[in-house]
Structure formats: C-alpha cells, structure tokens
Write an enzyme that holds these catalytic residues in place. Structure first.
Site, PDB file in Angstrom:
ATOM      1  N   ASP A  74       0.855  -1.185   0.000  1.00 19.08           N
ATOM      2  CA  ASP A  74       0.000   0.000   0.000  1.00 19.08           C
ATOM      3  C   ASP A  74       0.893   1.239   0.000  1.00 19.08           C
ATOM      4  O   ASP A  74       1.764   1.376   0.852  1.00 19.08           O
ATOM      5  CB  ASP A  74      -0.876  -0.018   1.265  1.00 19.08           C
ATOM      6  CG  ASP A  74      -2.265   0.533   1.013  1.00 19.08           C
ATOM      7  OD1 ASP A  74      -2.363   1.582   0.353  1.00 19.08           O
ATOM      8  OD2 ASP A  74      -3.239  -0.074   1.480  1.00 19.08           O
ATOM      9  N   GLU A 121      -6.333   4.082  -5.960  1.00 18.04           N
ATOM     10  CA  GLU A 121      -7.628   4.360  -5.328  1.00 18.04           C
ATOM     11  C   GLU A 121      -8.022   5.785  -5.689  1.00 18.04           C
ATOM     12  O   GLU A 121      -7.279   6.721  -5.419  1.00 18.04           O
ATOM     13  CB  GLU A 121      -7.512   4.219  -3.809  1.00 18.04           C
ATOM     14  CG  GLU A 121      -8.841   4.463  -3.113  1.00 18.04           C
ATOM     15  CD  GLU A 121      -8.715   4.789  -1.633  1.00 18.04           C
ATOM     16  OE1 GLU A 121      -9.685   4.515  -0.913  1.00 18.04           O
ATOM     17  OE2 GLU A 121      -7.684   5.324  -1.198  1.00 18.04           O
ATOM     18  N   ASP A 129      -3.041   4.810  -2.317  1.00 13.83           N
ATOM     19  CA  ASP A 129      -4.113   5.398  -1.521  1.00 13.83           C
ATOM     20  C   ASP A 129      -4.483   6.788  -2.059  1.00 13.83           C
ATOM     21  O   ASP A 129      -3.598   7.606  -2.331  1.00 13.83           O
ATOM     22  CB  ASP A 129      -3.615   5.502  -0.073  1.00 13.83           C
ATOM     23  CG  ASP A 129      -4.702   5.868   0.906  1.00 13.83           C
ATOM     24  OD1 ASP A 129      -5.680   5.111   1.003  1.00 13.83           O
ATOM     25  OD2 ASP A 129      -4.574   6.901   1.582  1.00 13.83           O
ATOM     26  N   HIS A 153     -11.257  -2.630   3.191  1.00 14.39           N
ATOM     27  CA  HIS A 153     -11.176  -2.265   4.612  1.00 14.39           C
ATOM     28  C   HIS A 153     -11.991  -1.018   4.940  1.00 14.39           C
ATOM     29  O   HIS A 153     -12.150  -0.685   6.112  1.00 14.39           O
ATOM     30  CB  HIS A 153      -9.713  -2.036   5.009  1.00 14.39           C
ATOM     31  CG  HIS A 153      -9.087  -0.895   4.275  1.00 14.39           C
ATOM     32  ND1 HIS A 153      -8.815  -0.958   2.923  1.00 14.39           N
ATOM     33  CD2 HIS A 153      -8.706   0.343   4.665  1.00 14.39           C
ATOM     34  CE1 HIS A 153      -8.289   0.190   2.536  1.00 14.39           C
ATOM     35  NE2 HIS A 153      -8.212   1.000   3.568  1.00 14.39           N
ATOM     36  N   ASP A 154     -12.502  -0.316   3.923  1.00 18.44           N
ATOM     37  CA  ASP A 154     -13.291   0.903   4.149  1.00 18.44           C
ATOM     38  C   ASP A 154     -14.785   0.682   3.927  1.00 18.44           C
ATOM     39  O   ASP A 154     -15.568   1.617   4.059  1.00 18.44           O
ATOM     40  CB  ASP A 154     -12.841   2.018   3.194  1.00 18.44           C
ATOM     41  CG  ASP A 154     -11.489   2.594   3.572  1.00 18.44           C
ATOM     42  OD1 ASP A 154     -11.141   2.564   4.769  1.00 18.44           O
ATOM     43  OD2 ASP A 154     -10.777   3.072   2.675  1.00 18.44           O
TER      44      ASP A 154
END
Length: 558
Positions: free
Chosen positions: A98, A255, A199, A328-329
């Site tokens: 990440d 993302e 991210d 995870h969100d």
C-alpha cells in the site's frame, strides 16, 4: 488488447491488524500472515495486497505513516517482512504494498522539520498558509469531519490535512517531495515487491491558490473539486511511471474517489503510461443519499446493473477494470447487497458469481470468502474507527441527533464492519488471538469460520475457489467482451461474455423471491454446459428457468 499477468490474477487484500495474531498481543502481525499463506494458496490467490505495515502512530490504522522504510513494531520486524515476501514468492504468490503518499503522519521526520520554521528546508514539503481574518485559509472540510486546516502555533500558520489533523498533506508541486517519494518506492521495489495499491492518489494535485468553495452552506464543505483529479495529476503519475514504475514488472492500482469512466481511461490507457487500474467508488455510493455516506438509502438492482455495466463498457478497449465488493473501508457485501440471515450462503455465492465472471481483475477482501457479515456492537465504545468515532461525536454529542438512528447508520456503513478479526475457528476470539483482540470479534464466529468452511465441500470458500479456477482455465472470463441482458428486469442480473465463438451466460437472482429467467431470443447456441451453480441443479433447457432466492448460474454456450 495485450495479455498481461495482472489481468489474469486474483488479488486478496489483507488488513494485517485483523488477520492473524502470532504472539498473543491482540493485534494481527506479519508472522500471523506467514502462518496462513498455505490457506490463501489453497484458495487460488495470485497476489496479496497488504494494507500498510509501515511505522505509524496509528491515528488512522496505519494510513498515517511516520517512516516509510520501517515496519510498525506491532506488526513485527523488517526480517519478518523479508520472510513473508520470501515465503510468498516460494508459493508463486506476489505482494502488492500500500502506497500512502497523499499525506504522511504529523510524526514523520519531514513534518517535524517542516513545522520548525518558515525557512526550514522541509517547509515546502507540506501545504502551509496564513489564516484569513483570524480563520482558516479556506472553507474546506476534512474527510473525518471538521476543518481541513490545523493551526500550528510554532509558525502562526495553518497546514492542510484532507484527512485527520495527524495526516498533513504532502506538497506534490515540490519536486523534492516527488523525488523522495520515488526513492522510497524504489527501496521497496528493489526488495522485490510486485506492485503498489496507491491510496487516494487522485488527491495529490491541488488547484493553484486553494480556492474557497463557493457555497450557500455555512461551515466547512467538501473542497473535492479543487483537489480530486487536479491540474497536474497526469503529469505526476506519468513522471512516476517514467522514473519508477516502468522499470519493474509490477501491477498498479490507484484508489480514486470520484473518478469518472472518462478520467479512468486517461489513468489506465496503456499508451498513456500512468497506472494499470483504478479503484472507482460509484457502485459503493449507490446506497448513499444526498447527505453522503451516513445518509443510507436502498440501492435498486437496476441502478447497480447500470453502473457496473457502464464501467464494463467504458474500459472495454482502453484501460482495465478492478472488480471488488469489499475492502477495509466498506461494509460486508453479504450484509449490504445480499441477505446475511436466512440466505447468507446463497447470496454470498451469488454476489461472488456476478463479480468474478466480469471483465477485470477481481479483489477479494479477507473473510469475504467465508461470508463474514457486518457486526452490531451495542455501544459506541466498542468501535475503533476514527471516521465512525468522529461522526458519532459530531452528530450525537455536538448536534444532539438521535443515538439510535446514528448507530443504525454505523451498523450499515461503518468501516469497522470490515475490521473485526478474521474468523479462523470456533475457539475463543475465533482463533485470531490468544490474548484480548484490539477490536471485538463478531459474535457469529461460532457459525462462520474458516475451519468449518474448509470441512464443508459446499461452503462459500470452495465456491470462491471454483470461481477462481474458472478464471484460470477459461480465457473468456479474463478477456471476453461483456454485454448486459434483461437490463430492465428489477430482480435478475444477467449478462453475456463473448470471446471468439464462445459465450458465457451469467444469471443471478438478487432477491429472496423466486423469479423467472427468460432467455432473449437473439442468443443462439448449439451446445450448453453448466459451469458453476450455487444450488443443486441438473443440466437442462435454459430458455425458461425459475430461479430460487439468490440463485446464480453460469453456462458456457457454443
């Protein structure tokens, strides 16, 4: 269209804090992941995307990084990480790290220096502005509520933080920042990693002057039109590709909240040399009302079909899709778009079928393959997520909104739904830890766990395994074109994939009622083969099928 290994791969996301704890401190760690690699190999996973394991004060569970080249003590050591990479490569699995470079932690050395004085050499690594008339430089709000600006007494200026105040935004317009980020990326690539998930990467270029949002609204408002897909975003991603990414055989996914199909083509078109895939969020926002994420509204199947089809068609010849229901969100998909009660198993398999038979690279989130569900904690004290806690404080403590209504929205949309520990078995704390877990385990772990899934050949786990095998053994699943059929049917999601003379027919009932599938007359075939199915069924005529609740099936037509 060029064939690539990353188009043919299946990715599994690990949220390390909640995956497996090896030392009993209640926090998942790298050695815990190593101990479960054979399980992931059995499932058929090619690539593991590892959520951040870098040094961090953990304000936003590791997405606030204080040292990009060190491992967080709670997760282990760099030696553990090296062993993890080695063990993955031994099993022919790849590792995607990440990359969180829109912001750092306020405890990162760059920021510690940046705060010291206006002429510090790191000052321009971040975005500092004087206040306006005793207030913030503009009216932008932060993602985790409040202003996007934090006053700092040391130099009497404000710094920008689009997320929490402990996550100051980096100034990407400063070439030194970019070069330092590229050097850090090379550090990990030289260690042998196989890719980056980036991210909120479409936030890195802010509009010059950081304009105030023109609005009738009082208080802080979203400034997204001034930083999403900003003026230099393509320049910076192209530069990153040229200087770093293009020198390695890796996969990249950015993302990108708020990205459109047209923008996605620019980010992922092969000739543009930026990224390979984006994570878009349109299908994740369909159950949000005008008030945003916490304003929950029902999502109709017609809207969902229309949206997923739009992305399938838009990136058919240019770029590449990422396919996901969970991360995870996001809340758990079986609770969100399926039925996590009576039809949990059927609807989890149905949702997997619809996603995995589409064109694109599928991403599975830990626990999705056993049908883990949302959790309902009685008290706000059991929640850990900064977004949830800040929202509760703002709505309940400051505005006096109805607690029950706010808790209801947390049950449906809260990020901790995805972050309760992985359910390995029916022992204490679901086998995740021998200590006290950092967040409570979902109480349904006795019924829903890996041990039980592996013992039952009809489990969701083996269904996912079979879907992955179908993708590996049928090029049509990876490279075939996509066409929606029965687009106005409010209950059935059906589509056709075509590759040369082969066709796949995918049929799914999104409801708890029976409904009738009628094959459109323009679909012709001479042979039909049933490839996968989530109920017991015989091969039979496909012109007219009565679908049971959440029934799904895939046929190969010739």
């Amino acid at each position: 269209m060029e064939k690539q290994w990353w188009k043919e791969s299946v990715v599994y996301q690990i949220y390390p804090r909640s995956f497996m704890d090896s030392n009993g401190d209640g926090i998942g760690d790298l050695r815990g992941i190593i101990s479960k690699l054979d399980y992931l190999k059995e499932l058929g996973i090619d690539v593991i995307w590892l959520s951040p394991v870098y040094e961090s004060p953990n304000d936003d569970n590791g997405y606030d990084i204080s040292d990009y080249c060190k491992i967080m003590n709670e997760f282990g050591t760099m030696e553990d990480w090296d062993e993890l990479l080695h063990e993955m490569h031994e099993r022919n699995m790849k590792l995607m790290m990440d990359l969180v470079v829109n912001h750092t932690s306020d405890e990162h050395n760059w920021f510690i220096e940046s705060r010291k004085s206006k002429d510090n050499k790191y000052r321009d690594y971040y975005i500092w502005r004087p206040g306006k008339e005793g207030k913030e430089p503009n009216n932008w709000g932060a993602a985790f509520s409040g202003s996007a600006w934090q006053y700092d007494e040391m130099t009497d200026e404000y710094y920008l933080h689009l997320f929490s105040k402990k996550q100051p935004d980096l100034n990407w317009d400063n070439e030194k920042v970019r070069q330092d980020v590229y050097e850090m990326m090379k550090f990990w690539l030289e260690k042998g990693i196989d890719g980056f998930r980036m991210d909120v990467i479409n936030f890195i270029s802010k509009e010059e002057g950081l304009p105030t949002v023109e609005t009738e609204e009082e208080g802080y408002v979203s400034g997204h039109k001034h930083f999403m897909n900003g003026p230099n975003i393509h320049k910076y991603l192209h530069e990153m590709n040229e200087e770093v990414l293009s020198h390695y055989d890796i996969m990249t996914v950015g993302e990108m909240p708020g990205v459109t199909t047209e923008e996605a083509k620019l980010y992922t078109g092969e000739e543009r040399k930026e990224l390979q895939m984006v994570f878009q969020f349109e299908h994740m926002d369909l159950d949000s009302g005008e008030g945003g994420k916490w304003d929950v509204k029902p999502c109709s199947l017609l809207t969902l079909k229309e949206n997923l089809t739009k992305w399938q068609k838009a990136l058919e010849h240019t770029g590449w899709n990422s396919l996901y229901w969970n991360n995870h969100d996001q809340p758990r998909v079986v609770s969100r778009f399926g039925n996590d009660g009576m039809y949990r198993i059927e609807s989890a398999k149905m949702l997997a079928t619809v996603l995995h038979m589409m064109k694109g690279t599928p991403y599975i989130y830990q626990g999705e393959e056993i049908g883990m569900t949302n959790v309902r904690f009685e008290s706000i004290d059991e929640y850990r997520d900064i977004e949830t806690l800040n929202m509760y404080k703002e709505k309940v403590m400051e505005r006096g909104e109805d607690i029950e209504k706010v808790m209801q929205s947390i049950y449906i949309k809260g990020r901790d739904n995805a972050r309760t520990p992985m359910q390995w078995d029916d022992q204490n704390h679901a086998g995740f830890t021998t200590g006290e877990p950092w967040i409570t385990v979902n109480p349904n772990y006795k019924e829903i766990n890996v041990k039980q899934a592996i013992q039952n050949k009809d489990s969701i786990f083996y269904y996912y395994k079979k879907l992955i095998e179908l993708r590996k053994n049928n090029e049509i699943v990876v490279y075939g074109s996509y066409d929606l059929i029965l687009e106005n049917n409010p209950s059935i999601f059906a589509y056709v994939r075509t590759y040369g003379v082969e066709k796949l027919l995918v049929i799914a009932n999104f409801t708890a009622e029976e409904c009738i599938f009628e094959l459109p007359e323009d679909i012709s075939y001479s042979e039909v083969e049933l490839l996968i199915h989530n109920y017991d069924v015989e091969n039979g005529p496909i012109e007219n099928i009565t679908l049971r609740p959440y029934e799904a099936m895939v046929f190969k037509l010739k």
